[in-house]
Design a protein around this motif. Structure first.
Motif, PDB file in Angstrom:
ATOM      1  N   GLU A  41      -0.711   6.612  -0.112  1.00 58.05           N
ATOM      2  CA  GLU A  41      -0.401   5.883   1.101  1.00 58.05           C
ATOM      3  C   GLU A  41      -0.889   6.701   2.282  1.00 58.05           C
ATOM      4  O   GLU A  41      -0.493   7.847   2.452  1.00 58.05           O
ATOM      5  CB  GLU A  41       1.112   5.641   1.227  1.00 58.05           C
ATOM      6  CG  GLU A  41       1.655   4.724   0.150  1.00 58.05           C
ATOM      7  CD  GLU A  41       3.118   4.397   0.346  1.00 58.05           C
ATOM      8  OE1 GLU A  41       3.706   4.959   1.288  1.00 58.05           O
ATOM      9  OE2 GLU A  41       3.633   3.584  -0.422  1.00 58.05           O
ATOM     10  N   ILE A  42      -1.775   6.081   3.102  1.00 60.63           N
ATOM     11  CA  ILE A  42      -2.336   6.798   4.245  1.00 60.63           C
ATOM     12  C   ILE A  42      -1.394   6.589   5.422  1.00 60.63           C
ATOM     13  O   ILE A  42      -1.175   5.471   5.874  1.00 60.63           O
ATOM     14  CB  ILE A  42      -3.736   6.274   4.565  1.00 60.63           C
ATOM     15  CG1 ILE A  42      -4.632   6.432   3.324  1.00 60.63           C
ATOM     16  CG2 ILE A  42      -4.346   6.961   5.767  1.00 60.63           C
ATOM     17  CD1 ILE A  42      -5.985   5.798   3.464  1.00 60.63           C
ATOM     18  N   SER A  43      -0.807   7.685   5.940  1.00 62.18           N
ATOM     19  CA  SER A  43       0.189   7.534   7.002  1.00 62.18           C
ATOM     20  C   SER A  43       0.117   8.628   8.042  1.00 62.18           C
ATOM     21  O   SER A  43       0.955   8.695   8.909  1.00 62.18           O
ATOM     22  CB  SER A  43       1.598   7.502   6.393  1.00 62.18           C
ATOM     23  OG  SER A  43       1.845   8.706   5.692  1.00 62.18           O
ATOM     24  N   ALA A  69      -2.693   7.678   8.907  1.00 60.83           N
ATOM     25  CA  ALA A  69      -3.909   7.174   9.541  1.00 60.83           C
ATOM     26  C   ALA A  69      -5.099   7.977   9.052  1.00 60.83           C
ATOM     27  O   ALA A  69      -4.972   9.154   8.731  1.00 60.83           O
ATOM     28  CB  ALA A  69      -3.811   7.267  11.052  1.00 60.83           C
ATOM     29  N   VAL A  88      -2.946   1.149   2.927  1.00 59.98           N
ATOM     30  CA  VAL A  88      -3.098   1.489   4.342  1.00 59.98           C
ATOM     31  C   VAL A  88      -1.791   1.102   5.031  1.00 59.98           C
ATOM     32  O   VAL A  88      -1.486  -0.072   5.213  1.00 59.98           O
ATOM     33  CB  VAL A  88      -4.280   0.723   4.967  1.00 59.98           C
ATOM     34  CG1 VAL A  88      -4.409   1.089   6.440  1.00 59.98           C
ATOM     35  CG2 VAL A  88      -5.573   1.026   4.218  1.00 59.98           C
ATOM     36  N   TYR A  91      -3.379   2.884   9.851  1.00 56.76           N
ATOM     37  CA  TYR A  91      -4.702   2.319  10.066  1.00 56.76           C
ATOM     38  C   TYR A  91      -5.713   3.112   9.261  1.00 56.76           C
ATOM     39  O   TYR A  91      -5.539   4.286   8.972  1.00 56.76           O
ATOM     40  CB  TYR A  91      -5.073   2.298  11.550  1.00 56.76           C
ATOM     41  CG  TYR A  91      -5.421   3.639  12.159  1.00 56.76           C
ATOM     42  CD1 TYR A  91      -6.704   4.170  12.019  1.00 56.76           C
ATOM     43  CD2 TYR A  91      -4.478   4.356  12.893  1.00 56.76           C
ATOM     44  CE1 TYR A  91      -7.018   5.393  12.571  1.00 56.76           C
ATOM     45  CE2 TYR A  91      -4.787   5.582  13.451  1.00 56.76           C
ATOM     46  CZ  TYR A  91      -6.071   6.107  13.295  1.00 56.76           C
ATOM     47  OH  TYR A  91      -6.391   7.316  13.838  1.00 56.76           O
ATOM     48  N   LEU A  92      -6.763   2.427   8.886  1.00 54.40           N
ATOM     49  CA  LEU A  92      -7.916   3.037   8.237  1.00 54.40           C
ATOM     50  C   LEU A  92      -9.142   2.529   8.978  1.00 54.40           C
ATOM     51  O   LEU A  92      -9.387   1.329   9.040  1.00 54.40           O
ATOM     52  CB  LEU A  92      -8.005   2.647   6.760  1.00 54.40           C
ATOM     53  CG  LEU A  92      -9.319   2.993   6.016  1.00 54.40           C
ATOM     54  CD1 LEU A  92      -9.576   4.495   6.037  1.00 54.40           C
ATOM     55  CD2 LEU A  92      -9.277   2.485   4.585  1.00 54.40           C
ATOM     56  N   VAL A 104      -7.524  -1.566  -2.412  1.00 56.54           N
ATOM     57  CA  VAL A 104      -7.094  -1.150  -1.086  1.00 56.54           C
ATOM     58  C   VAL A 104      -6.166  -2.240  -0.573  1.00 56.54           C
ATOM     59  O   VAL A 104      -6.590  -3.390  -0.409  1.00 56.54           O
ATOM     60  CB  VAL A 104      -8.285  -0.962  -0.128  1.00 56.54           C
ATOM     61  CG1 VAL A 104      -7.784  -0.627   1.266  1.00 56.54           C
ATOM     62  CG2 VAL A 104      -9.228   0.123  -0.644  1.00 56.54           C
ATOM     63  N   VAL A 106      -3.695  -3.467   2.499  1.00 62.92           N
ATOM     64  CA  VAL A 106      -3.333  -3.251   3.895  1.00 62.92           C
ATOM     65  C   VAL A 106      -1.903  -3.747   4.060  1.00 62.92           C
ATOM     66  O   VAL A 106      -1.617  -4.940   3.907  1.00 62.92           O
ATOM     67  CB  VAL A 106      -4.303  -3.994   4.832  1.00 62.92           C
ATOM     68  CG1 VAL A 106      -3.945  -3.718   6.288  1.00 62.92           C
ATOM     69  CG2 VAL A 106      -5.752  -3.579   4.550  1.00 62.92           C
ATOM     70  N   ALA A 110      -0.453  -3.060   9.425  1.00 63.58           N
ATOM     71  CA  ALA A 110      -1.525  -2.082   9.308  1.00 63.58           C
ATOM     72  C   ALA A 110      -2.875  -2.763   9.549  1.00 63.58           C
ATOM     73  O   ALA A 110      -3.005  -3.979   9.484  1.00 63.58           O
ATOM     74  CB  ALA A 110      -1.495  -1.421   7.941  1.00 63.58           C
ATOM     75  N   PHE A 112      -7.171  -2.347   8.680  1.00 65.21           N
ATOM     76  CA  PHE A 112      -8.338  -1.726   8.044  1.00 65.21           C
ATOM     77  C   PHE A 112      -9.560  -2.230   8.817  1.00 65.21           C
ATOM     78  O   PHE A 112      -9.894  -3.406   8.793  1.00 65.21           O
ATOM     79  CB  PHE A 112      -8.403  -2.126   6.576  1.00 65.21           C
ATOM     80  CG  PHE A 112      -9.650  -1.660   5.856  1.00 65.21           C
ATOM     81  CD1 PHE A 112     -10.462  -0.644   6.354  1.00 65.21           C
ATOM     82  CD2 PHE A 112     -10.014  -2.231   4.640  1.00 65.21           C
ATOM     83  CE1 PHE A 112     -11.600  -0.227   5.685  1.00 65.21           C
ATOM     84  CE2 PHE A 112     -11.143  -1.818   3.956  1.00 65.21           C
ATOM     85  CZ  PHE A 112     -11.947  -0.814   4.487  1.00 65.21           C
ATOM     86  N   SER A 135      -0.740  -7.918   8.911  1.00 63.33           N
ATOM     87  CA  SER A 135      -1.808  -7.007   8.490  1.00 63.33           C
ATOM     88  C   SER A 135      -3.170  -7.619   8.804  1.00 63.33           C
ATOM     89  O   SER A 135      -3.343  -8.836   8.824  1.00 63.33           O
ATOM     90  CB  SER A 135      -1.686  -6.683   7.004  1.00 63.33           C
ATOM     91  OG  SER A 135      -1.681  -7.883   6.249  1.00 63.33           O
TER      92      SER A 135
END
Length: 621
Positions: A41-43, A69, A88, A91-92, A104, A106, A110, A112, A135
């Motif tokens: 998880e990108i955070s 992020a 995500v 944000y990516l 992937v 979102v 969030a 992308f 999203s």
């Protein structure tokens, strides 16, 4: 360990994740590869603005790591392996390259954003996650997404206020869809190329496709666009070469342009309101089973279809040139056929026939055009080359009513000629055999002529007829005899040695041959009189004349005369005798038969002016 770039990865390690790598700033190349199992998880901030070459060592075990992020700069490649799920959560933003074989998702609220290149491979998924709220997936004006066959680009089922926006290019060969029950939108302001894939807007009251003014959607022959949700609106351009379907009870509004060259279907209960332009190309299918409001559909007129059997037709003049081919009309309109020359006919069975009666080659050689007109503006044309070859005239036998005349009397001649080229003109030239010639220009058939010879002799008369294309034919008359009844007479007697080949029934025979003759014109007579005898004892041949036709004395010492006779008292033979009274005296005799068509069968001819072996020949003045 050498550090090249300042790259800070703040990794928040959740409980149970202590065995994961936490120092992720080592530089190992030009790609960041996520591999292993579990959920990423990108955070949080991963790259702080510096361009780096990133790699992640180790593998993820079970558990969750949260990164809020991520900014992927240009020049960086992220590879997501099969089995890896990237969520995500904040944000990516991609300015580099993402190669995705996993998934992937979102998540809620969030985003992308792609301003680089994203490749979604078979079995992979990029989606506004099922059940997410607000999203967004954005493909920017510089962005390019390739969704391969077997891959998915989705507004997931049940997501709320989800948007997939495109201002760049999306190439779809897989599934590009707002799934059933989603409250989502596909908003296109760039270009979507549906290359054999599926673009589908699923059921749902707020599911919709919006193709804005600058948007272009290209659906190729193998592609499908299926709209089963109301609210879809087009103000851009949709080029459909495949299948486009508006499902039951669905409403679609067109304020832009729809070009259909494939199959476009309005299902039962569906409604299409056309405030713009819908153009249906020739051969395409537009099927309305529902309601069509607004502007009518513009149907392209399908021209007739025309083919030609032979690209080249070659004939001689006066022959009939023919050709053919096929004709049809996709709209089943009646077709009128015309030809630039000749007559063309519709055979009523999908074929046509053409014919032209030629009269003049090569002047009639040309390109022939066959035209088809369906009466609604649809036309077609084919052409072929026509070559017409000239045919030379044919001169019929020359007729000379009186061929033996005394010196000073004209000889009349005439001949007919034919030419299949009825448009040809002709010239005729009579060559009289004495070095003079004349004739009419233009000439018509029959062409008569008359000539008076200045000297006695045996003359060959020739007529040549030439058409205006330069082709000609010649006929010869042999022979005209001009004599002088007061020029003298001839007597002779003696022998020659008959050479091999002279006696035609047995060319091997040779030996002594005796001759004797006298030939003269009596006063006022136009036919000479006298006697001629020739004996070849080794062949048992005894020729005796019965009549003379003519006698010519030339140069004071040379004579020719012709007549008829018998061999051994039977048959009807002709003979010609040449005699020279010079020193030495010479003798030649030819004896032959003629059939009804004038074909000669020679019995004897010593073939030359042969010196006599004994005796004498005297030409009397």
């Amino acid at each position: 360990m050498k550090r090249i770039a300042v790259v800070a990865f703040a990794v928040l390690v959740a409980a149970g994740c202590e065995d994961r790598p936490t120092d992720l700033d080592e530089t190992h190349g030009s790609s960041l590869t996520l591999s292993g199992d579990g959920v990423v998880e990108i955070s949080s901030t991963v790259i702080d603005g510096e361009t780096g070459c990133l790699a992640v060592g180790g593998a993820w075990s079970s558990g969750t790591c949260t990164i809020s992020a991520l900014d992927i700069p240009s020049g960086v490649t992220i590879t997501i392996a099969a089995g890896i799920r990237v969520v995500v959560a904040g944000y990516l933003t991609n300015g580099g390259t993402i190669s995705n074989s996993g998934s992937v998702d979102v998540a809620d609220a969030a985003t992308f954003t792609n301003d680089g290149f994203v490749e979604n491979f078979d079995g992979a998924t990029i989606q506004n996650a099922t059940g997410s709220t607000g999203s967004t997936i954005v493909n920017g004006s510089e962005g390019h997404i390739v969704n391969h066959a077997g891959a998915e680009l989705l507004n997931g089922a049940g997501c709320a206020t989800c948007v997939i926006g495109n201002s760049g290019v999306i190439d779809n060969a897989g599934r590009f869809e707002s799934e059933d029950a989603a409250v989502g939108e596909v908003l296109n302001e760039g270009t979507i190329n549906d290359n054999g894939g599926l673009l589908r807007i699923g059921t749902g009251s707020d599911n919709r496709l919006t193709n804005a003014g600058a948007g272009v959607i290209n659906n190729d022959a193998a592609g499908y666009i299926v709209i089963v949700a109301s609210g879809t609106q087009n103000s851009g351009v949709i080029n459909n070469g495949g299948t486009f379907s508006i499902g039951e009870t669905i409403e679609l509004t067109n304020d832009g342009t729809i070009n259909n060259s494939g199959t476009f279907t309005i299902e039962v209960g569906a409604q299409l309101t056309n405030n713009g332009t819908i153009y249906n190309a020739c051969g395409a299918t537009f099927e309305n089973n529902g309601v069509l409001l607004g502007n009518p559909v513009e149907f392209e007129v399908c021209p007739p279809e025309l083919s030609v059997e032979s690209a080249l037709v070659s004939v001689y003049e006066a022959q009939t040139a023919i050709n053919g081919g096929t004709v049809s009309d996709p709209d089943n309109d009646p077709v009128i056929l015309t030809a630039s020359i000749g007559v063309v006919s519709d055979n009523g069975d999908g074929t046509w026939s053409w014919e032209f009666q030629t009269t003049d080659g090569p002047d009639e050689s040309q390109t022939v055009f066959i035209n088809a007109d369906d009466g609604t503006g649809g036309t077609a044309q084919v052409n072929f080359a026509l070559t017409v070859t000239n045919v030379a005239p044919t001169v019929v036998d020359i007729t000379v009513p009186v061929s033996v005349v005394p010196l000073g009397t004209p000889i009349d001649a005439s001949a007919e000629f034919t030419d299949p080229g009825t448009a040809d003109t002709h010239t005729a030239v009579w060559n009289w055999g004495d070095g003079t010639s004349d004739g009419p220009d233009p000439a018509t058939s029959p062409t008569p002529a008359s000539h008076t010879y200045a000297e006695v002799g045996l003359y060959t008369i020739e007529l040549r007829v030439t058409d205006d294309d330069g082709d000609s034919d010649t006929q010869v008359f042999e022979s005209a005899v001009v004599y002088d009844p007061i020029a003298g007479f001839v007597t002779g007697g003696g022998w020659i040695h008959s050479p091999a080949g002279a006696y035609k029934p047995d060319p091997s025979l040779t030996g002594r041959a005796n001759f004797g003759f006298v030939a003269k014109y009596k006063r006022g007579a136009d036919v000479p009189t006298g006697q001629t005898e020739f004996q070849l004892r080794v062949a048992n041949l005894n020729f005796h004349s019965t009549s003379y036709d003519w006698l010519i004395v030339t140069g004071g010492n040379y004579v020719r005369f012709q007549g008829s006779g018998t061999i051994n008292g039977t048959g009807e033979y002709k003979f010609m005798l040449w005699a020279g009274g010079d020193d030495p005296d010479t003798f030649r005799i030819k004896i032959w038969e003629e059939d009804e068509e004038g074909v000669e069968t020679v019995t004897y001819d010593n073939g030359m002016d042969q010196s006599i072996g004994g005796g004498n020949i005297t030409i009397h003045k």
